[in-house]
Structure formats: structure tokens, C-alpha cells
Design a protein around this motif. Structure first.
Motif, PDB file in Angstrom:
ATOM      1  N   VAL A 141      74.327  76.449   0.850  1.00 54.66           N
ATOM      2  CA  VAL A 141      75.571  75.727   0.693  1.00 54.66           C
ATOM      3  C   VAL A 141      76.539  76.750   1.298  1.00 54.66           C
ATOM      4  O   VAL A 141      77.903  76.331   1.933  1.00 54.66           O
ATOM      5  CB  VAL A 141      75.670  75.711  -0.860  1.00 54.66           C
ATOM      6  CG1 VAL A 141      77.354  75.558  -1.266  1.00 54.66           C
ATOM      7  CG2 VAL A 141      74.999  74.648  -1.231  1.00 54.66           C
ATOM      8  N   LEU A 142      76.629  78.090   1.153  1.00 47.81           N
ATOM      9  CA  LEU A 142      77.647  79.128   1.725  1.00 47.81           C
ATOM     10  C   LEU A 142      77.766  79.333   3.025  1.00 47.81           C
ATOM     11  O   LEU A 142      78.787  79.259   3.406  1.00 47.81           O
ATOM     12  CB  LEU A 142      77.132  80.492   1.289  1.00 47.81           C
ATOM     13  CG  LEU A 142      77.340  80.611  -0.333  1.00 47.81           C
ATOM     14  CD1 LEU A 142      76.890  81.963  -0.791  1.00 47.81           C
ATOM     15  CD2 LEU A 142      78.693  80.123  -0.995  1.00 47.81           C
ATOM     16  N   HIS A 144      76.844  76.839   5.390  1.00 44.97           N
ATOM     17  CA  HIS A 144      77.616  75.490   5.997  1.00 44.97           C
ATOM     18  C   HIS A 144      78.931  75.356   5.649  1.00 44.97           C
ATOM     19  O   HIS A 144      79.258  75.681   4.562  1.00 44.97           O
ATOM     20  CB  HIS A 144      76.852  74.037   5.708  1.00 44.97           C
ATOM     21  CG  HIS A 144      75.151  74.267   5.527  1.00 44.97           C
ATOM     22  ND1 HIS A 144      74.781  75.549   6.264  1.00 44.97           N
ATOM     23  CD2 HIS A 144      74.405  73.556   5.227  1.00 44.97           C
ATOM     24  CE1 HIS A 144      73.496  75.294   6.074  1.00 44.97           C
ATOM     25  NE2 HIS A 144      73.357  74.249   5.328  1.00 44.97           N
ATOM     26  N   SER A 145      79.650  74.841   6.584  1.00 48.24           N
ATOM     27  CA  SER A 145      81.082  75.104   6.429  1.00 48.24           C
ATOM     28  C   SER A 145      81.664  73.699   5.376  1.00 48.24           C
ATOM     29  O   SER A 145      82.720  73.893   4.777  1.00 48.24           O
ATOM     30  CB  SER A 145      81.661  74.718   7.607  1.00 48.24           C
ATOM     31  OG  SER A 145      81.096  73.609   8.340  1.00 48.24           O
ATOM     32  N   LEU A 148      81.140  72.504   0.265  1.00 45.60           N
ATOM     33  CA  LEU A 148      82.008  73.412  -0.887  1.00 45.60           C
ATOM     34  C   LEU A 148      83.163  74.042  -0.272  1.00 45.60           C
ATOM     35  O   LEU A 148      83.314  74.343   0.904  1.00 45.60           O
ATOM     36  CB  LEU A 148      81.014  74.464  -1.334  1.00 45.60           C
ATOM     37  CG  LEU A 148      80.308  74.167  -2.591  1.00 45.60           C
ATOM     38  CD1 LEU A 148      79.784  75.554  -2.886  1.00 45.60           C
ATOM     39  CD2 LEU A 148      81.003  73.548  -3.675  1.00 45.60           C
ATOM     40  N   ILE A 150      83.706  76.536  -1.271  1.00 49.66           N
ATOM     41  CA  ILE A 150      83.349  78.117  -1.691  1.00 49.66           C
ATOM     42  C   ILE A 150      82.954  78.701  -0.429  1.00 49.66           C
ATOM     43  O   ILE A 150      82.311  78.098   0.587  1.00 49.66           O
ATOM     44  CB  ILE A 150      82.410  78.474  -2.593  1.00 49.66           C
ATOM     45  CG1 ILE A 150      82.765  77.939  -4.051  1.00 49.66           C
ATOM     46  CG2 ILE A 150      81.628  79.625  -3.080  1.00 49.66           C
ATOM     47  CD1 ILE A 150      83.755  78.853  -4.878  1.00 49.66           C
ATOM     48  N   TRP A 151      83.140  80.132  -0.213  1.00 48.20           N
ATOM     49  CA  TRP A 151      83.090  80.701   1.198  1.00 48.20           C
ATOM     50  C   TRP A 151      82.483  82.160   1.152  1.00 48.20           C
ATOM     51  O   TRP A 151      83.047  82.813   0.322  1.00 48.20           O
ATOM     52  CB  TRP A 151      84.325  80.346   1.974  1.00 48.20           C
ATOM     53  CG  TRP A 151      84.145  80.613   3.329  1.00 48.20           C
ATOM     54  CD1 TRP A 151      84.740  81.553   4.068  1.00 48.20           C
ATOM     55  CD2 TRP A 151      83.707  79.697   4.194  1.00 48.20           C
ATOM     56  NE1 TRP A 151      84.637  81.038   5.541  1.00 48.20           N
ATOM     57  CE2 TRP A 151      83.914  80.136   5.593  1.00 48.20           C
ATOM     58  CE3 TRP A 151      83.235  78.195   4.115  1.00 48.20           C
ATOM     59  CZ2 TRP A 151      83.449  79.450   6.560  1.00 48.20           C
ATOM     60  CZ3 TRP A 151      82.600  77.660   5.071  1.00 48.20           C
ATOM     61  CH2 TRP A 151      82.819  78.354   6.270  1.00 48.20           C
TER      62      TRP A 151
END
Ligand SMILES: [Ca+2]
Ligand SMILES: [Ca+2]
Lengths: 223, 223
Positions: A141-142, A144-145, A148, A150-151
Motif C-alpha cells: 500500500v505504501l 504504490h502511489s 492511499l 498515506i505515504w
């Protein structure tokens, strides 16, 4: 300040999609009819030719590029492209794809800053998902852009950064912005993971943080 | 409670190395002479035969396995192995390799819990290293087993866990153990990244944490 992607195979195509998803400017070099057509269909800038030819690298703007990503299918050609690019631009950041373990070392010698092995990544990811599915789901999840807000992001500490000369305890990033500091990378490459509150931030450090995109923008500004 | 790895190509080999590095029990199924010889040379357990044959899956202990990882080179065979394994053991956790984007969906339908695409991972990793080298360096370190004593780990909240019914603020994991909570995954799959102090932990949650291995062991025990 753009990126150059060499080779529009499966790896190169995904590389371009990621750059596109983050609105980064890039140009693709490829010499094969069908792939050149696909590059056009995707709406990407294309230099048609052999990426191991200096002329094509120059045409793609290698002298002013931010980074070159070489993802053609043969290790020998990736090594050759890396050598050519390094000779033309000693400052360039080069990321090279390795198909075999043996090529990894050769690509580093040729001048690649980072070497990526899709098969090794694949094997690690398979074992990782079997052993720690929640961790791997989080990383998916983190990294991929688009899924979310969230980063995972990095903030360079410069002389004029408000964080320069502060400890993490002083900065209170979690309390004031909601972001989580995962690590501090020192100028010499040393990585301090899960750093303590008394860790002092200095020029040349890179702070690796996790948080909502809007919070990250706040954290990068002085309060 | 062991793992079954189907196919000892480049991806399968790396998968085995990761399992071995973490002292996990596993058996490899392959039917090709040279690869079977390599499995023996590595000292791994081997079932010689076709992994799409139910008999071989049974011989590898599929009825009592913890997970099956299918990493043969053709998508069609990975789909077939996934279908066979799912029919034999509905509870099994299955991780399947996809060579093409089209196969990803088919593998999910066939019963895979996770689908891994080495080319997609490779492309994302290349773009990631060009855009955020410090973040990617951190992830590389955290996801490999042998470089650091720092670890990304997940803790399941069970009825008898000391964390059950506590908020993250109450638990004070950072202060008492030095570990950092990155996310909480709820039983329904919802992922709360960089969770706030008032996040309540309940049975079925999975807490994703970053920290030294010794600290993580402490965190999993009641104080
Ligand atoms: Ca994201
Ligand atoms: Ca590690």
C-alpha cells in the motif's frame, strides 16, 4: 531534471507507469517497432533508437537528466548502457535492472547507483507474504502511489531546514503533525532505524517518515 | 506447519533462501533434473515430480502445510497448481507468482491469497529508487533478514494478549520498549496507517511494528 527510461518491456513499462502516476517528466528509449508503438499509445515521450548508442542518450537529454533507469532485457546491454551513461554524465543517478545475480556486481562496477533484480524481489516478496502478510500488505500500500493518502517520504535536512540542529524529541513531529519517523539516514549512509528522541538532526541527514500527504507537507515547513 | 515451494527457478530459489534464512521448514517440488540436483546441493527437502499432480502435493504434505508458494515459470501451470492446492486444502494460504498482468486476476480466482508479479515489483522498485532512494534503502534493509537486528514484524491481538482492550496511548510501546507502531490492520482488512494514540486494540487486530528484534520480543509479552 527529467528521467530517462531505457527499454519498454514489462519492467520498463511498470517503471513508466509509476513515474507517470507521480507526474514526473520522463522520456523512453527503445528501438523495437511494437514497443515504440506502445510508448506512443501510452502518450509518453519517446526517442527511437538503441539506448547503448551515446547519440540516443544525448538526444534523450542525458546531460541534464535527474536519473537514468535502464531496464532492457539483457544484462550485457544494461551494463553497456550504464557504462555509456556514466561516462557521459558522472553526476547522474543510475538505476539498473539485473536479470541474474552475477550481473548485479558488474552493474555496480559499471557505475549503477542502485541495481534491481526482479526475480530476487519476487522471491523475497513471496516468502514475505507467506511469513508476514500484514507487513507485506502495508508495504504494498505504501509503495504504490494511488491507493492511499498515506505515504512513505524522505526529507533532506539542509542548512536552512527548520529541523537542522534539533533533536527528534524537540521536533515533536508525531504530536504536532501526526507523522511517524521511521529512520534517519546520515550523510555517510548510516541508517538509524526507529531512532530515539535524543537523535540530533544535522545537515546532510535524510529523515524517513510515514504519514498522510498533507501532514508531510506540514512537517517540511517551519512552524 | 511447513511451507511448500513449487518450482526452483530464479524466483523459487530466492523464496527458499528467505525461508531458510528464517529457519522455516519447507519442501520444494520440481521435476527437472538440473534443478532437482541444485535443490539437493542446497540441502533442501525435495519432492521430485510435477507440482500440478495432486499426488505430489499430497506427498509434500499439503494437508498439514502452513502455506504453498507456487513460482513455476508459466502462468498456466501456476494457475493449475493453485486450483489443485485450493481443492485439496481450503484453509491453505497460497502465494502465487504471475508473469503477466493478465494472470494476476486468474490466479486470484483460482484461489491464491496473494499474487506476486516480479516484473511489476521490479518496475516499481526502479522508479522508487530513482524518486526516493533513502526510503527504498530502508525497505531493502527491513525486508531482508540478515543485515540488521531491526525488523518489521506483526503481532496478532488474541483474547489473552496483554494489549487486548488497550489503546495505543495506554500501551506506551515506544516509551517502554523502543518499538514504533506503523499501522493496525483490523480483522476486516482495514489498514490504519500511522494510528493515533486513542486507537483501541481488539481481538483480530494485527499491529505492525518496527523495532529491534529483542524489543519486539519484549513487546509481545505482558509487562
Ligand atoms: Ca500510497
Ligand atoms: Ca532486517
Amino acid at each position: 531534471d527529467h528521467f530517462i527510461v531505457c527499454g519498454f518491456g514489462r519492467v520498463g513499462r511498470e517503471t513508466c507507469q509509476q513515474l507517470q502516476a507521480e507526474n514526473q517528466p520522463f522520456v523512453v528509449i527503445d528501438n523495437e517497432d511494437q514497443r515504440v508503438q506502445r510508448i506512443g499509445e501510452a502518450g509518453y515521450l519517446c526517442v527511437r533508437g538503441d539506448a547503448s548508442d551515446d547519440e540516443m542518450l544525448k538526444r534523450a537529454g542525458i546531460m541534464r537528466a535527474r536519473a537514468l533507469l535502464t531496464a532492457v532485457q539483457t544484462d550485457a546491454v544494461n551494463v553497456y548502457i550504464t557504462l555509456s551513461a556514466r561516462a557521459l554524465n558522472p553526476q547522474l543517478f543510475i538505476v539498473a535492472r539485473a536479470a541474474t545475480a552475477e550481473a548485479e556486481h558488474k552493474l555496480s562496477i559499471a557505475g549503477a547507483n542502485r541495481v534491481i533484480s526482479p526475480y530476487i524481489l519476487g522471491g523475497r516478496s513471496m516468502a514475505g507474504h507467506a511469513l508476514r502478510p500484514a507487513v507485506m500488505d502495508l508495504l504494498d500500500v505504501l509503495v504504490h502511489s494511488d491507493e492511499l493518502e498515506i505515504w512513505l517520504e524522505e526529507m533532506a535536512i539542509r542548512a536552512d531546514s527548520w529541523l537542522n540542529g534539533m533533536t527528534l524529541g524537540d521536533a515533536q513531529l508525531r504530536q504536532t503533525t501526526g507523522i511517524t519517523v521511521l529512520a534517519v539516514r546520515r550523510a555517510d549512509g548510516q541508517m538509524i532505524v526507529s531512532p530515539k528522541d535524543d537523535t540530533l538532526l544535522r545537515v546532510g541527514d535524510t529523515v524517513i517518515v510515514l504519514g498522510a500527504r498533507s501532514d508531510l507537507e506540514k512537517a517540511d515547513r517551519p512552524r
